[in-house]
Design a protein around this motif. Structure first.
Motif, short mmCIF file in Angstrom:
data_model
loop_
_atom_site.label_atom_id
_atom_site.label_comp_id
_atom_site.label_asym_id
_atom_site.label_seq_id
_atom_site.Cartn_x
_atom_site.Cartn_y
_atom_site.Cartn_z
N TYR A 1 13.13 4.59 -4.56
CA TYR A 1 12.64 4.36 -5.90
C TYR A 1 13.18 2.90 -6.22
O TYR A 1 14.33 2.86 -6.37
CB TYR A 1 12.93 5.31 -6.97
N GLU A 2 12.31 2.14 -6.71
CA GLU A 2 12.68 0.84 -7.16
C GLU A 2 12.48 0.80 -8.92
O GLU A 2 11.38 1.25 -9.09
CB GLU A 2 11.93 -0.42 -6.68
N GLU B 1 0.76 -1.22 -0.13
CA GLU B 1 -0.21 0.11 -0.03
C GLU B 1 0.90 1.34 -0.27
O GLU B 1 0.55 2.38 -0.39
CB GLU B 1 -0.94 -0.21 1.12
N ASP B 2 1.90 1.29 0.45
CA ASP B 2 2.60 2.48 0.64
C ASP B 2 3.80 2.37 -0.59
O ASP B 2 4.85 3.07 -0.48
CB ASP B 2 3.51 2.30 2.12
N GLU B 3 3.36 1.87 -1.69
CA GLU B 3 4.27 2.18 -2.88
C GLU B 3 3.45 2.66 -4.08
O GLU B 3 2.19 2.22 -4.05
CB GLU B 3 4.61 0.67 -3.56
N THR B 4 3.94 3.60 -4.86
CA THR B 4 3.25 4.36 -5.73
C THR B 4 3.98 3.95 -7.05
O THR B 4 5.16 4.41 -7.18
CB THR B 4 3.21 5.79 -5.51
N VAL B 5 3.44 3.66 -8.26
CA VAL B 5 3.94 3.70 -9.56
C VAL B 5 4.49 5.12 -9.93
O VAL B 5 3.56 6.07 -9.86
CB VAL B 5 2.79 3.15 -10.51
N VAL B 6 5.49 4.93 -10.43
CA VAL B 6 5.87 6.17 -11.04
C VAL B 6 6.65 5.87 -12.55
O VAL B 6 6.97 5.06 -12.96
CB VAL B 6 7.51 6.64 -10.45
N ALA C 1 8.65 1.61 -12.62
CA ALA C 1 9.31 2.07 -11.49
C ALA C 1 8.17 2.37 -10.40
O ALA C 1 7.03 2.80 -10.87
CB ALA C 1 10.09 3.55 -11.65
N TRP C 2 8.65 2.41 -9.14
CA TRP C 2 7.51 2.86 -8.04
C TRP C 2 8.45 3.35 -7.08
O TRP C 2 9.52 3.06 -6.64
CB TRP C 2 6.83 1.52 -7.52
N LYS C 3 7.64 4.16 -6.31
CA LYS C 3 8.05 5.05 -4.87
C LYS C 3 7.72 4.28 -3.77
O LYS C 3 6.49 3.83 -3.63
CB LYS C 3 7.61 6.29 -5.09
N GLU C 4 8.64 4.17 -2.97
CA GLU C 4 8.05 3.27 -1.70
C GLU C 4 8.76 4.02 -0.41
O GLU C 4 9.64 4.80 -0.49
CB GLU C 4 8.71 1.79 -1.54
#
Length: 90
Positions: free
Chosen positions: A64-65, A23-28, A53-56
């Motif tokens: 960012y992963e 839930e604490d990850e956002t697609v970027v 990529a996603w922001k966590e």
């Protein structure tokens, strides 16, 4: 036994399998990554074409992963801080 196989397959689809996003990850989008993040990932994994990529956020730390595919077909990823410090490479 014949009834169990479809049931297990249905449960796997409903529950999900493999890695999911927390839930604490956002697609970027790749083109919206901080420049230092993409640069660090490209330097650490040369030849990889990054496509997601996603922001966590974990324990108050943002990272960012960045994930992509190497020329040999392997999926590679790097976890990078917004200032370009590489935390992890897979």
């Amino acid at each position: 036994m014949r009834r169990i196989v479809p049931l297990v397959a249905t449960l796997a689809l409903v529950i999900g399998c493999g890695e999911g996003r927390e839930e604490d990850e956002t697609v970027v989008p790749i083109d919206q990554l901080p420049p230092a993040v993409l640069k660090a990932a490209q330097e650490k994994l040369p030849g990889v074409t990054f496509d997601s990529a996603w922001k966590e956020e974990e324990d108050g730390q943002v990272a960012y992963e960045v994930r992509g595919k190497a020329k040999d077909g392997k999926i590679r990823d790097a976890k990078v801080t917004p200032d370009g410090r590489v935390l992890e490479v897979d």
